[in-house]
Design an enzyme around this catalytic site. Sequence first.
Site, PDB file in Angstrom:
ATOM      1  N   ARG A   1     -19.367  32.871  25.743  1.00 40.38           N
ATOM      2  CA  ARG A   1     -20.340  33.921  25.444  1.00 40.38           C
ATOM      3  C   ARG A   1     -21.159  34.028  26.729  1.00 40.38           C
ATOM      4  O   ARG A   1     -21.675  33.024  27.215  1.00 40.38           O
ATOM      5  CB  ARG A   1     -21.210  33.517  24.261  1.00 40.38           C
ATOM      6  N   CYS A   2     -21.213  35.221  27.292  1.00 36.80           N
ATOM      7  CA  CYS A   2     -21.748  35.360  28.657  1.00 36.80           C
ATOM      8  C   CYS A   2     -22.972  36.265  28.686  1.00 36.80           C
ATOM      9  O   CYS A   2     -22.869  37.474  28.431  1.00 36.80           O
ATOM     10  CB  CYS A   2     -20.624  35.915  29.548  1.00 36.80           C
TER      11      CYS A   2
ATOM     12  N   ASP B   1     -13.586  36.225  12.267  1.00 30.45           N
ATOM     13  CA  ASP B   1     -14.525  36.874  11.342  1.00 30.45           C
ATOM     14  C   ASP B   1     -13.981  38.121  10.635  1.00 30.45           C
ATOM     15  O   ASP B   1     -14.475  38.495   9.587  1.00 30.45           O
ATOM     16  CB  ASP B   1     -15.804  37.273  12.089  1.00 30.45           C
TER      17      ASP B   1
ATOM     18  N   GLU C   1     -21.755  32.302   5.550  1.00 30.49           N
ATOM     19  CA  GLU C   1     -22.923  31.833   6.311  1.00 30.49           C
ATOM     20  C   GLU C   1     -23.999  32.912   6.475  1.00 30.49           C
ATOM     21  O   GLU C   1     -25.162  32.603   6.656  1.00 30.49           O
ATOM     22  CB  GLU C   1     -22.506  31.292   7.684  1.00 30.49           C
TER      23      GLU C   1
ATOM     24  N   HIS D   1     -16.798  24.519  12.292  1.00 29.47           N
ATOM     25  CA  HIS D   1     -15.797  24.920  13.280  1.00 29.47           C
ATOM     26  C   HIS D   1     -14.383  24.476  12.947  1.00 29.47           C
ATOM     27  O   HIS D   1     -13.447  24.881  13.641  1.00 29.47           O
ATOM     28  CB  HIS D   1     -16.217  24.429  14.670  1.00 29.47           C
TER      29      HIS D   1
ATOM     30  N   SER E   1      13.501  34.653   0.938  1.00 26.51           N
ATOM     31  CA  SER E   1      14.454  35.323   1.830  1.00 26.51           C
ATOM     32  C   SER E   1      13.954  36.686   2.314  1.00 26.51           C
ATOM     33  O   SER E   1      14.406  37.193   3.331  1.00 26.51           O
ATOM     34  CB  SER E   1      15.784  35.541   1.122  1.00 26.51           C
TER      35      SER E   1
ATOM     36  N   GLY F   1      19.944  33.540   2.771  1.00 29.52           N
ATOM     37  CA  GLY F   1      21.175  34.244   2.393  1.00 29.52           C
ATOM     38  C   GLY F   1      21.685  34.998   3.602  1.00 29.52           C
ATOM     39  O   GLY F   1      21.714  34.457   4.717  1.00 29.52           O
TER      40      GLY F   1
ATOM     41  N   GLN G   1      12.049  24.552   2.760  1.00 29.26           N
ATOM     42  CA  GLN G   1      11.490  25.873   3.078  1.00 29.26           C
ATOM     43  C   GLN G   1      10.875  26.567   1.868  1.00 29.26           C
ATOM     44  O   GLN G   1      10.035  27.435   1.990  1.00 29.26           O
ATOM     45  CB  GLN G   1      12.582  26.789   3.645  1.00 29.26           C
TER      46      GLN G   1
END
EC number: 2.7.1.11
Length: 826
Positions: A90-91, A168, A310, A344, A583, A628, A716
Amino acid sequence: MDLLTTQKFIERGSHKGKGLAVFTSGGDSQGMNAAVRSVVRMGIYLGCKVYFIREGYQGMVDGGDNIEEANWSSVSSIIHKGGTIIGSARCMDFIKREGRLKAAFNLVTRGITNLVVIGGDGSLTGANLFRQEWSSLLDELLENNKITKDQREKYKYLHIAGMVGSIDNDFCGTDMTIGTDSALHRIIEAIDAIVSTAYSHQRTFIMEVMGRHCGYLAVVAALASEADYVFIPEAPPSVDWKDKLCDKLEQASNASEFVYLALVAALASEADQVFIPEDPVPNNWVEKLCKRLQQERKSGQRLNIIIVAEGAIDREGKPITAELVKKVVVENLQQDTRITVLGHVQRGGSPSAFDRILGCRMGAEAVMALMEATPETESCVVSLDGNQAVRLPLMECVRRTKAVSQAMADKNFDLAVQLRGRSFARNLETYKMLTRLKPPKGAFDESGKPSEGYTLAVMHVGAPACGMNAAVRSFVRNCIYRGDTVLGIHDGMEGFISGNIVKMDWSDVTGWVAQGGAFLGTKRTLPGDKKGEIAARIKQFNIQGLLIIGGFEAYQAGLELYESRSQFPEFCIPLVVIPSTISNNVPGTDFSLGADTALNEITEICDRIRQSAQGTKRRVFVIETMGGYCGYLATLAGLAGGADAAYIYEEKFSIKDLQQDVYHMASKMTGGIQRGLILRNEKANDNYNTEFIYRLYSEEGKGLFTARMNVLGHMQQGGSPTPFDRNMGTKMAAKCLHWLVENIQKGSANTPDSACLLGVVKRQYKFTPLEDLKSQTNFAQRVPKQQWWMKLRPLLRILAKHDSTYEEEGMYMTVEQGEIDSENVI
Ligand SMILES: Nc1ncnc2c1ncn2[C@@H]1O[C@H](COP(=O)(O)OP(=O)(O)OP(=O)(O)O)[C@@H](O)[C@H]1O
Ligand SMILES: O=P(O)(O)OC[C@H]1O[C@](O)(CO)[C@@H](O)[C@@H]1O
Ligand SMILES: [Mg+2]
């Protein structure tokens, strides 16, 4: 506007010499690496000079080593990693013009005028501003003699393509941002884990989830976890909740058994409450919450889950915190209550298959959008609308996103929800519908008897798939809620024939949403010559509408019943199929229930298998997947796993192709790559079977790499259903009930449109008559004749460094066009 894409094929090297940079900005999210990898490789494929800008806007402002040329192997072995390998930040500097001026200088001096930004609402807002100012920034640089006149002229146009990378899901114009699905995975894993301890101690848990000012994660997590309550910023409660609470508690304790059931039936989501910002709970939220929790405990429920976003607020704009909710529950109900703040964790871990594939698809599309940009082209955001890749004007998306904040600041919450987009509104609506405390007016008469009261049945046909239980649960509870009788037909057609048919109650399906398999039991058997017996059961149980949830056999079974209507008038009832098979081979839908879970299972297993070779010198894994004759799992798992090849039945391959691929692998290994991944669908080819391919790679790789083979088999099918499958099952079943009731009310069902399959088609849910699907089906191989995902195969090849022609996906669209047909939004 005709939203159909015209096919466009792009050749290797068709944009030689262009400068292109990619950066990630804002909070990191899972899937950003897949997007970066795709941008780099697609850029190189087209002949561009591709740069990384490290540490987001900060790296752009600071320049130096932060801007570095990327090559093919700089993005090897990153697709499975969370976070972003090029760093994010974040700048503060970029917020000021001074910082943006430095950034412009750093780009111009490197000849970069094409930017791919991967970030959230803030990052894209910044990008939009940067583009608007570009011309004036260059003027200022020229005035200060920082750049030459030539440079001013040569780099006068800045092109920007944005991808929304944020957990978000708070950016207007996109259904799903990169990272949202993975964050939902983390949240659901946590809630599932908490449920067992909550159950043991009969506790109430309040879970705080992230999302800043957006309640998306909270709402979908609540839908997928059976949470009891959700607090979101968009829907605050109002202030006079305490008095009303006590009134309602009184009322609840006087409620008759039936009314109680009806009330509780409304709570189809096992999350008891969700609090989100966009839709603050009404003033009497405390009352409602306590009533609900108390009722559930009375009915024998041992735990409650409440989800608080939040950013949740009340209608006055005051925060609703997890602490406040705990206080309310403890003071009013004396329940043993705990708070868990997920924090986080939600942004961590390996990306889900969906986020990896999204990153791959959108990365390639972003590069194409930049390459095709003319000076007049607006900056765009590439995103998914349903299952359709689209390009939306960045400026309009930013404007809309800002409008949401404004609407919330103005306490105009209805507008806030509407502006969040179709998908958000639909999820919220579904959640509200499933957790309503009272049945809708008209469902019951004055004496409390259901005014319609149909008898509806639900069953499975085919193999089990994750999400089937969520669909049955939603169907059962929606039926009871409406006042209908719902019958569960056990063990497929065999149970139907033998009369293994049981009335289902509210509590029969508690906890089903999180469970894999099919609790009702399922068999592949088709009606065949037992239609007479089935007709007799329909009559005996007075079944007025039938839902079949299952795979290709479910579609076939539905078709058989439909086609025998003239012989058996009992089959003239509305009949609907929800496609559900790992499938994904059912016609009439882009996705079937269970396929997402299977895809994630395969993707995770492939990660582990590859990791097993760490420390081993170069190795190639040949992995066989199910499906299949349908190559969906092999192809999509190939894309998500960064595979080198995926062999499937639908795309014929010869010994020459295999030979070329082996040599290609050998040359990659010589060039420094350590591990190879080859996927093969179980029925890709009778002769070139998995063993053959494994032996081929073993033989030809001698001295250079070793090979190993894995047949994944039934693992699977199993596991815990993903948030996507839970959510899709829940929503589809609710839609099917609505459709069944509408069709029962129309009278005798003897037309093709009274026997349908509900599918996801491109951008929306669609009921298609089974009759119409026949012409779209290859019955011999049990696959649809056209499969949307075939267009992703060239991308898989390109990202694995093969020669291929890219088939462009994206179409330009406005935000308004994305909002059409909100009734059927996914
Ligand atoms: N209005 C703006 N003008 C210029 N730059 C901005 C603006 N808003 C944000 N940025 C730049 O984008 C960066 C990231 O923004 P932000 O912190 O809001 O995260 P984001 O991109 O919304 O991602 P996420 O919300 O997922 O963390 C900021 O630190 C800033 O450098
Ligand atoms: O990582 P940070 O700077 O603590 O920020 C946390 C914020 O970032 C996000 O994870 C992503 O925007 C939000 O959900 C959360 O509010
Ligand atoms: Mg943001």
